[in-house]
Each structure stands twice: as structure tokens, then as C-alpha cells.
Design a protein around this motif. Structure first.
Motif, PDB file in Angstrom:
ATOM      1  N   HIS A   1       0.860  -1.306   0.173  1.00 23.37           N
ATOM      2  CA  HIS A   1      -0.094  -0.030  -0.235  1.00 23.37           C
ATOM      3  C   HIS A   1       0.711   1.226   0.017  1.00 23.37           C
ATOM      4  O   HIS A   1       1.826   1.319   0.809  1.00 23.37           O
TER       5      HIS A   1
ATOM      6  N   VAL B   1       0.823   5.621  -0.280  1.00 22.83           N
ATOM      7  CA  VAL B   1      -0.159   6.511  -0.097  1.00 22.83           C
ATOM      8  C   VAL B   1       0.814   7.952  -0.287  1.00 22.83           C
ATOM      9  O   VAL B   1       1.701   8.026   0.761  1.00 22.83           O
TER      10      VAL B   1
ATOM     11  N   ALA C   1      -3.102   7.473  -3.965  1.00 22.30           N
ATOM     12  CA  ALA C   1      -2.789   5.983  -3.490  1.00 22.30           C
ATOM     13  C   ALA C   1      -2.796   4.907  -4.385  1.00 22.30           C
ATOM     14  O   ALA C   1      -3.502   5.189  -5.528  1.00 22.30           O
ATOM     15  N   VAL C   2      -1.982   3.861  -4.402  1.00 27.46           N
ATOM     16  CA  VAL C   2      -2.133   2.840  -5.037  1.00 27.46           C
ATOM     17  C   VAL C   2      -1.806   1.631  -4.196  1.00 27.46           C
ATOM     18  O   VAL C   2      -0.967   1.611  -3.169  1.00 27.46           O
ATOM     19  N   GLN C   3      -2.708   0.402  -4.501  1.00 27.98           N
ATOM     20  CA  GLN C   3      -2.299  -0.751  -3.788  1.00 27.98           C
ATOM     21  C   GLN C   3      -1.930  -1.886  -4.825  1.00 27.98           C
ATOM     22  O   GLN C   3      -2.638  -2.092  -5.914  1.00 27.98           O
TER      23      GLN C   3
ATOM     24  N   GLN D   1      -1.518   8.492 -13.296  1.00 29.66           N
ATOM     25  CA  GLN D   1      -2.821   8.036 -13.852  1.00 29.66           C
ATOM     26  C   GLN D   1      -2.858   7.967 -15.296  1.00 29.66           C
ATOM     27  O   GLN D   1      -2.464   8.948 -15.904  1.00 29.66           O
TER      28      GLN D   1
ATOM     29  N   ASP E   1      -2.230  -0.724  -9.976  1.00 31.16           N
ATOM     30  CA  ASP E   1      -3.302  -0.940  -8.880  1.00 31.16           C
ATOM     31  C   ASP E   1      -4.019  -1.873  -8.977  1.00 31.16           C
ATOM     32  O   ASP E   1      -4.507  -2.259 -10.145  1.00 31.16           O
TER      33      ASP E   1
ATOM     34  N   ALA F   1      -9.449  -0.259  -3.965  1.00 28.69           N
ATOM     35  CA  ALA F   1      -9.880   1.054  -3.398  1.00 28.69           C
ATOM     36  C   ALA F   1     -10.432   2.111  -4.424  1.00 28.69           C
ATOM     37  O   ALA F   1      -9.767   2.112  -5.625  1.00 28.69           O
TER      38      ALA F   1
ATOM     39  N   ASN G   1      -8.124   5.699  -6.661  1.00 29.06           N
ATOM     40  CA  ASN G   1      -6.845   5.622  -6.641  1.00 29.06           C
ATOM     41  C   ASN G   1      -5.948   6.065  -8.025  1.00 29.06           C
ATOM     42  O   ASN G   1      -6.763   5.962  -9.032  1.00 29.06           O
TER      43      ASN G   1
END
Lengths: 124, 124
Positions: free
Chosen positions: A5, A7, A93-95, B10, B45, B49, B52
Motif C-alpha cells: 500500500h 499513499v 494511493a495505489v495498492q 494516472q 493498482d 480502493a 486510486n
């Protein structure tokens, strides 16, 4: 598969260095309270590039479910309420899934910890 | 002191999965061409969530100067020109100092001492 995770935050205009110190200290305390955290490396942007965000956290977990446990953990939720809500301009954020970056020694440590915890349960 | 570069993207609306596969492959090749890179962990990602970014890279270096060498390296510049310019809607980045990675055996011994101390506390 390990799960990471990441952020980033941009602080609101009225956030001062004092608040950021509080964020840093609070984050330093979270891994002790949330056992699912494997690695937790955070800090302020050092200012060597234009247009950056202000703060970043890279948090490693064994699984996506461990991350969910962390996300919903009361200690993490309290951190967000006290240090993040109303204090940021922007969040990114990216997971993502990460290759098994943990080395054999890390795994050995985890196994040792687990064994000792079981031993602990047996004694008490 | 170790130095970490974190960047998120992005993708632009017309970027497809094919392009992202190309980004992944190109990034996988960069560390071989730029000897200053210590760790390079990137990926898409996973979609667990809302709101993101789409892609993240966490890159570790020994020093800020090693990061600068990487940043300006022709292989990195070519990657940016071919895979990033005109392909992103938004970019977010932070560079920060990370604590030094300690010798694995030292860490293991510290952990063991800690667990044994806790065990000791629990018994007494």
C-alpha cells in the motif's frame, strides 16, 4: 503474494512542521499496534524536485486481507481522524502486488516469532 | 542515508492494457541498464480502493546523487519519452530519506532478544 500500500499526501496550507512531526511519530507507533504490518517506511519529501507531494508512506503486508485488517484497525482509523482528516489538500494511493521481496532471514524471523508466540500460549 | 523515489501515474483515457504491459516490461529492464538502482518494485493498482492512481514505482538508491544519475540516465529518459509523455493524466511523486537497512543477522538477533524478553515478562 506480498501486498503493498502506497499513499501520498499534500498538506493543507495551514499545516505546519509541528503537525508533520506528530504525523511521523504517530505513524512510527502504528506497526506495534497492528501486527499485520511487515514493513512501514514513511517520510517527508526532501524537496529535490518540483511539483511533488509532501509525504509518503510505503506499507507492506503478506496479503490483501492483512492490508484490509490494517485499514480498518481502530489504531489506524484513529490516526486518520486525528492527523489526516481536514489536514490534506490531496491524497494519492495505489495498492499493488509485489514480488516476494522478503529474504530468507525475514521469513526465518517470522517463523521464530510464530513459534515463540505459540510457546507463549502454551505456557500461559 | 538510503534514498527512495516513489512515483504514481494516472493513465490518459486512451491508454490500453497493451501500453501498460509495455511500461511494465520497459521498467523491468531499467535496473540492468542503470547500476545505481538498488530495488525497483512497480505495478498496477489492483482495484481494491476507490479513487486510486493506476500505477506505482518504488525505487531505492544509496544516495540522492545516485537517484539524480538514474533520473538523468539516457535509458530512463528514453523510457519517459516512449512510455510516459502524452500517456498520463496525472503524476504524483515524493523523494524521501529511508532508514538504513541493517544487517539481517543483527535484526534477527534483536528480534530474538525482544521476544525472549517478552516471554520472560509473561512468565514472571
Amino acid at each position: 503474494m506480498p501486498f503493498r500500500h502506497v499513499v501520498m499526501f499534500q498538506w493543507a496550507d495551514d499545516v505546519d512542521e509541528n503537525h508533520v512531526d506528530g504525523v511521523r511519530a504517530a505513524l512510527d507507533n502504528l506497526p506495534e499496534q497492528i501486527s499485520q504490518v511487515r514493513q512501514y517506511v514513511h517520510g517527508s519529501d526532501v524537496g529535490v524536485a518540483e511539483g511533488n507531494f509532501d509525504y509518503v508512506l510505503v506499507a507492506d503486508f503478506d496479503t490483501v486481507d492483512d492490508w484490509r485488517t490494517y485499514r480498518d484497525h481502530p489504531a489506524h482509523q484513529l490516526f486518520i481522524a486525528e492527523h489526516i482528516v481536514g489536514k490534506i489538500k490531496q491524497r494519492a494511493a495505489v495498492q499493488y502486488q509485489t514480488p516476494g521481496t522478503r529474504d530468507a532471514m525475514d521469513v526465518a524471523q517470522d517463523q521464530l516469532a510464530k513459534y515463540l508466540a505459540e510457546l507463549d500460549d502454551d505456557i500461559s
